[in-house]
Design a protein around this motif. Structure first.
Motif, mmCIF file in Angstrom:
data_model
loop_
_atom_site.group_PDB
_atom_site.id
_atom_site.type_symbol
_atom_site.label_atom_id
_atom_site.label_comp_id
_atom_site.label_asym_id
_atom_site.label_seq_id
_atom_site.Cartn_x
_atom_site.Cartn_y
_atom_site.Cartn_z
ATOM 1 N N LYS A 56 0.805 -1.228 0.000
ATOM 2 C CA LYS A 56 0.000 0.000 0.000
ATOM 3 C C LYS A 56 0.833 1.270 0.000
ATOM 4 C CE LYS A 56 -4.220 -1.917 1.980
ATOM 5 N NZ LYS A 56 -5.121 -2.001 3.154
ATOM 6 N N GLU A 65 -10.901 -2.099 -16.249
ATOM 7 C CA GLU A 65 -12.079 -1.961 -15.401
ATOM 8 C C GLU A 65 -12.174 -3.078 -14.361
ATOM 9 O OE1 GLU A 65 -14.446 0.397 -15.141
ATOM 10 O OE2 GLU A 65 -13.264 1.620 -16.524
ATOM 11 N N LYS A 115 -9.909 -1.865 -11.339
ATOM 12 C CA LYS A 115 -10.032 -0.485 -10.860
ATOM 13 C C LYS A 115 -10.308 -0.484 -9.360
ATOM 14 C CE LYS A 115 -12.134 2.551 -13.421
ATOM 15 N NZ LYS A 115 -13.180 3.345 -14.122
ATOM 16 N N GLY A 116 -9.566 0.361 -8.629
ATOM 17 C CA GLY A 116 -9.764 0.477 -7.197
ATOM 18 C C GLY A 116 -9.014 -0.544 -6.367
ATOM 19 N N THR A 117 -8.214 -1.398 -7.006
ATOM 20 C CA THR A 117 -7.489 -2.436 -6.269
ATOM 21 C C THR A 117 -6.129 -1.952 -5.774
ATOM 22 O OG1 THR A 117 -6.418 -3.302 -8.265
ATOM 23 C CG2 THR A 117 -8.563 -4.239 -7.654
ATOM 24 N N THR A 165 -1.825 0.241 -10.595
ATOM 25 C CA THR A 165 -1.804 1.506 -11.338
ATOM 26 C C THR A 165 -1.656 1.303 -12.836
ATOM 27 O OG1 THR A 165 0.611 1.746 -11.078
ATOM 28 C CG2 THR A 165 -0.793 2.712 -9.362
#
Length: 246
Positions: free
Chosen positions: A184, A201, A204-206, A209
């Motif tokens: 993280k 998609e 995304k959000g995992t 990058t």
């Protein structure tokens, strides 16, 4: 569970696609799909060190049947499932904004400590030649050298990484979710290799990058390479690309 969420999204994209052909083999497991706009080939690295005496529970192969097994504890089913997800992803992916570059070009000149998940000697060598502190983690002892670390140390060392380049095989061996959780603090997390053919998609959000993968430009050559078990034969039919996960 990360794979379960990726599976759910991929099933939504699979509507209207049919299975043309597939193969569980070395070095890659592959799925060939077709829809109204043409054909798409998806692959996943086969990990022979993970395979035991599994019995595949799929009686009637289809794109959906394979995708449903993407989070299976049976590594054969999981590998076929990820290859199917990649086929669906490659059918729908828009590469108009992709960069046709190598993964190393994503790293800034002043890159700090880089964690490499999976021993990829050419990439590791290039990083170290630039003087970049590089930690290399690998599960398969056959791919170790004197500077390779066991993947058991990822949990301890990943929080100190400023950038992570992870082989898409982390999807197949089920470690990607842990990697993302422990990394993280990294500003750059790249999923790379043929197994990283995912649609942006889906991740995304995992924390991922970028996706640095391969797009098939010569289907006949790529398929022949796969059927002959050839790394180079498959890769000659492809072109490397990088897409940002927004």
């Amino acid at each position: 569970m990360l794979l379960s969420e990726i599976k759910r999204k991929a099933l939504e994209l699979s509507d209207g696609l049919k299975l043309l052909d597939f193969g569980f083999g070395l070095p890659y497991t592959w799925i060939l799909a077709e829809g109204p706009d043409g054909k798409a080939l998806g692959v996943a690295m086969t990990l022979p060190e993970e395979i035991q005496r599994y019995r595949n529970s799929i009686d009637e192969p289809s794109i959906e049947a394979f995708i449903e097994k993407a989070d299976s504890l049976n590594v054969i089913e999981r590998t076929l499932g990820i290859a199917a997800i990649n086929a669906v992803s490659q059918y729908h992916i828009d590469l108009s904004g992709a960069e046709w570059v190598d993964v190393l070009e994503l790293l800034p000149e002043d890159a700090g400590r880089v964690a490499m998940i999976g021993n990829m000697p050419p990439v590791v060598r290039a990083l170290r030649e630039k003087g970049i502190k590089t930690l290399v983690f690998e599960r398969n002892p056959k791919l170790w050298d004197r500077e390779t670390l066991s993947d058991a140390l990822e949990y301890i060392l990943l929080p100190g990484a400023e950038a992570v380049i992870a082989s898409g095989s982390a999807l197949v061996n089920g470690t990607l979710e842990m990697i993302l959780d422990r990394a993280k603090n990294a500003e750059l997390i790249v999923l790379t290799g043929p197994t990283a053919q995912l649609h942006p998609e889906l991740v995304k959000g995992t924390g991922i990058t970028h996706l640095a993968a391969m797009n098939v430009v010569n289907l006949k050559r790529a398929l022949l390479g796969l059927k002959l078990g050839s790394f180079r034969g498959f890769e000659e039919g492809n072109r490397k690309y990088v897409v940002e996960v927004r």
